[in-house]
Write a protein that holds these residues in place. Sequence first.
Motif, mmCIF file in Angstrom:
data_model
loop_
_atom_site.group_PDB
_atom_site.id
_atom_site.type_symbol
_atom_site.label_atom_id
_atom_site.label_comp_id
_atom_site.label_asym_id
_atom_site.label_seq_id
_atom_site.Cartn_x
_atom_site.Cartn_y
_atom_site.Cartn_z
ATOM 1 N N LEU A 109 0.831 -1.206 0.000
ATOM 2 C CA LEU A 109 0.000 0.000 0.000
ATOM 3 C C LEU A 109 0.865 1.256 0.000
ATOM 4 O O LEU A 109 0.504 2.275 -0.589
ATOM 5 N N ASP A 110 2.024 1.180 0.634
ATOM 6 C CA ASP A 110 2.948 2.310 0.612
ATOM 7 C C ASP A 110 3.498 2.536 -0.798
ATOM 8 O O ASP A 110 3.659 3.670 -1.246
ATOM 9 N N ALA A 111 3.796 1.420 -1.484
ATOM 10 C CA ALA A 111 4.249 1.543 -2.870
ATOM 11 C C ALA A 111 3.152 2.135 -3.745
ATOM 12 O O ALA A 111 3.405 2.994 -4.600
ATOM 13 N N MET A 112 1.907 1.699 -3.537
ATOM 14 C CA MET A 112 0.791 2.230 -4.307
ATOM 15 C C MET A 112 0.620 3.728 -4.057
ATOM 16 O O MET A 112 0.361 4.503 -4.989
ATOM 17 N N GLN A 113 0.775 4.138 -2.804
ATOM 18 C CA GLN A 113 0.659 5.562 -2.482
ATOM 19 C C GLN A 113 1.699 6.384 -3.242
ATOM 20 O O GLN A 113 1.407 7.481 -3.736
ATOM 21 N N GLN A 114 2.911 5.841 -3.377
ATOM 22 C CA GLN A 114 3.966 6.538 -4.122
ATOM 23 C C GLN A 114 3.616 6.667 -5.602
ATOM 24 O O GLN A 114 3.860 7.702 -6.219
ATOM 25 N N VAL A 115 3.046 5.596 -6.173
ATOM 26 C CA VAL A 115 2.659 5.630 -7.584
ATOM 27 C C VAL A 115 1.574 6.684 -7.817
ATOM 28 O O VAL A 115 1.638 7.471 -8.765
ATOM 29 N N LEU A 116 0.581 6.705 -6.949
ATOM 30 C CA LEU A 116 -0.491 7.700 -7.077
ATOM 31 C C LEU A 116 0.051 9.114 -6.887
ATOM 32 O O LEU A 116 -0.349 10.043 -7.603
ATOM 33 N N ALA A 117 0.970 9.282 -5.940
ATOM 34 C CA ALA A 117 1.555 10.601 -5.707
ATOM 35 C C ALA A 117 2.314 11.098 -6.927
ATOM 36 O O ALA A 117 2.275 12.282 -7.268
ATOM 37 N N SER A 118 3.003 10.190 -7.601
ATOM 38 C CA SER A 118 3.777 10.565 -8.782
ATOM 39 C C SER A 118 2.901 10.767 -10.013
ATOM 40 O O SER A 118 2.950 11.818 -10.669
#
Length: 267
Positions: A109-118
Motif C-alpha cells: 500500500l505504501d508503494a501504491m501511495q507513491q505511484v499515485l503521488a507521482s
Amino acid sequence: MAELRAASKAPLVYITGASSGIGQAMAWHYYQQGWSLALVARRTQVMEQWAQALQLDAQRYAVYEADVTSIDSACNAARACIERQSLPDVVIANAGISWGVDTSRREDLDAMQQVLASNTMGLAASFQAFIAPMSARGSGRLVGICSVAGIRGLPGHAAYCASKAGAIAYCESLRIELQNTGVAVVSLLPGYVDTPLTQNNPYAMPFLLSADEFARRAYRAIERKARYAIIPWQMAIAGRLMRGLPGFVWDRLVAGRTRKPRHLGKG
C-alpha cells in the motif's frame, strides 16, 4: 535570469521526467524542431550530461530539480521556470513510475501511495503554476502523459492503472474547466514504449514503439491540440475495444495473464 529569457525567442516547452525515457525523447524531438527546453527531473546531473553530450545551445535550455511526488517541489520548479525562462507554450507532465503491487500485503500500500503521488498528484502539481497565467495570456497547451493502462485494470498493475485512470479523468475535468480560455488540455495515452519502465516486463508488449518514434507521433498530436490520443494507432483500436467490452468479457480475456512483478520483490 532575465538574460536567458531574452536570449532565445524560440517557443518554450516544459517537460517533467526529462532525464530518461519518453521525457528525454520528447525533449530531443522538440529541440530538433527549434524549441527551447525547460528540463525537469530529480536527476539534474543526468540532464546536464545529456544536454552537453548533444551539444545543446546553452541559451535554449535550462534544468530544474523537482520530485513531483512532493507538491511543493513540483510547484516551485514551475514557478522557477516562469521566472527564469518565461511562461512556456507547452507543458508536458510526463514524470511517472510503474510499480507492480499486491495490495493483499500491507507494505505494498505504501508503494501504491507513491505511484499515485507521482502519476496523478504529480501531474496536477506540474500544471498548477501554469494554469492561471496561461489562461490570462489566452494560449498554451497542457499535456498529460497518461496511459492505455488507465482504461481497464490489469493484474499486478492496480497502482499504475488506478493512477493513470485518475490522470485521464483529471485532464478531462481540467479541459472542460479551461474551455474558452485558449488553453488546450491534451491527454496522451501511450501503449507500450521501449523505456526503462517497460524493459523488465515479463509479458508480451504488442505494438511496442521506440521512445523516439513515440515522441514524433506525440509531437504531432500536441501540435494539433488533440483532446485525447492513444499512440500508436493500433493500440487506439485496442483501446476503444477495451473501453467497450462488458466486464465479464474483459475478466475472461485477462484471466491467466502474467502479473506485473511486485516492486518490493518476491515472497
